[in-house]
Design an enzyme around this catalytic site. Sequence first.
Site, PDB file in Angstrom:
ATOM      1  N   LYS A 190       0.837  -1.222   0.000  1.00 41.93           N
ATOM      2  CA  LYS A 190       0.000   0.000   0.000  1.00 41.93           C
ATOM      3  C   LYS A 190       0.861   1.257   0.000  1.00 41.93           C
ATOM      4  CE  LYS A 190       0.530   1.701   4.205  1.00 41.93           C
ATOM      5  NZ  LYS A 190       0.818   3.079   4.623  1.00 41.93           N
ATOM      6  N   THR A 247      -4.201   5.673   3.371  1.00 39.45           N
ATOM      7  CA  THR A 247      -2.903   6.204   2.962  1.00 39.45           C
ATOM      8  C   THR A 247      -2.972   6.904   1.606  1.00 39.45           C
ATOM      9  OG1 THR A 247      -1.971   4.309   4.116  1.00 39.45           O
ATOM     10  CG2 THR A 247      -0.450   5.605   2.825  1.00 39.45           C
TER      11      THR A 247
HETATM   12  O1  LIG Z   1       0.963   3.415   7.267  1.00 39.89           O
HETATM   13  C1  LIG Z   1       0.414   4.483   7.390  1.00 39.89           C
HETATM   14  C2  LIG Z   1      -1.037   4.611   7.643  1.00 39.89           C
HETATM   15  O2  LIG Z   1      -1.625   3.384   7.920  1.00 39.89           O
HETATM   16  C3  LIG Z   1       1.204   5.734   7.267  1.00 39.89           C
HETATM   17  O3  LIG Z   1       1.499   5.969   5.947  1.00 39.89           O
HETATM   18  P1  LIG Z   1       2.752   6.871   5.543  1.00 39.89           P
HETATM   19  O4  LIG Z   1       3.981   6.129   5.985  1.00 39.89           O
HETATM   20  O5  LIG Z   1       2.642   7.056   4.093  1.00 39.89           O
HETATM   21  O6  LIG Z   1       2.602   8.175   6.300  1.00 39.89           O
END
Ligand SMILES: O=C(CO)COP(=O)(O)O
Length: 337
Positions: A190, A247
């Site tokens: 993701k 995300t």
């Molecule tokens: O894993 C995350 C939310 O579940 C955080 O995402 P980022 O590392 O892109 O900030």
Amino acid sequence: MRAVVMGAGSWGTATAKVLSDAGTDTTLWCRREELADRINESHTNADYLAGITLPSNLTASSDIAHALTGADLVVCAVPAQSLRDNLSDWRPHLSDDATLVSLAKGIETSTLMRMSEVIAEVAEVPSEQIAVLTGPNLAREVAEGQPAATVIACTDLSRAEQLQQMFNTGYFRPYTNTDVIGCEIGGAVKNVIALACGMASGVGFGQNTLATIITRGLAETIRLSSAVGGQIETLAGLAGIGDLVATCSSPLSRNRTFGAHLGQGATMEEAQAAASGQVAEGVKSCTSVTALAEKYQVSMPLTEAVNSVCHDGLPVADAVSSLLGRKTKPEFRSGHA
Ligand SMILES: O=C(CO)COP(=O)(O)O
Ligand SMILES: NC(=O)C1=CN([C@@H]2O[C@H](COP(=O)(O)OP(=O)(O)OC[C@H]3O[C@@H](n4cnc5c(N)ncnc54)[C@H](O)[C@@H]3O)[C@@H](O)[C@H]2O)C=CC1
């Protein structure tokens, strides 16, 4: 039960707050003594979560031995590519029967191992003692006490249930799962898909494009996870579509923000500088996920495109044309998307 969270970045700090709020006696290990002192004095971690007040029963330490000795629960909250080196330093101080929880969402670039595999190898603990916590959990929102759910995955269901109680607060609701592979592949991929969504938004594309990338990104995630041994239903849950939606949609995401800079024409160096030292895991994991897909002969065109933009200098506009110029195909093939 005593817990230690090893790593005082944004997610480590927010997770330590959750554990403390849930009534678990928790220590937060910081690499820098000066940061530990500031957290103990001010009950804030202004470097990563400015404006958030941490519980007064949460203490910080920069002393590895002091933090780890006697800890029943060790939460690994350092970036994926640094987990192996950090764990080697922690190894001599780990209790034999401690449960280790991984927060990192990535695949090791040098070995293509998942984080639970790295922990098993370096800490020399059986897989039943290792759990993964993952889901739609943007650190700042969790630290603010906004309602969110998460998944705690462990092959030992009774251990997952014990952890579920340790992390359960009025605002943070853990669900158990025994599919560690599906949860880890979901978390790692993701971040790569969030980079792609950020690139699309940086270019100026709207919600149709975003929904298309999320949905086809989920299809890639399901194909890879199934090939490695994960279960499809895991990715219909919080660790899959849940985390993708959070995300890929949120400006709080470091991966999405990194991608948006690239979509707006920034260089990798400029996007890295804008991240102010905070990790965007997908930038490295796009390479290991691409390699894992090759190893299992799984088609992951979005992931490959992100890897080419980040590491081979492919312009975002060329990545878009090449993705849309592929041969047309049915949406679902032999039961899988
Ligand atoms: O894993 C995350 C939310 O579940 C955080 O995402 P980022 O590392 O892109 O900030
Ligand atoms: N921030 C978030 O919202 C979420 C993050 N995660 C995952 O949690 C993991 C940790 O993320 P964050 O806490 O957000 O990262 P961060 O960039 O905010 O902090 C990283 C922490 O690790 C420490 N660290 C130790 N060794 C390091 C090294 N060699 N290189 C760099 N840092 C080192 C840093 O000092 C810092 O305390 C990542 O895998 C991330 O994908 C998962 C869910 C939510």
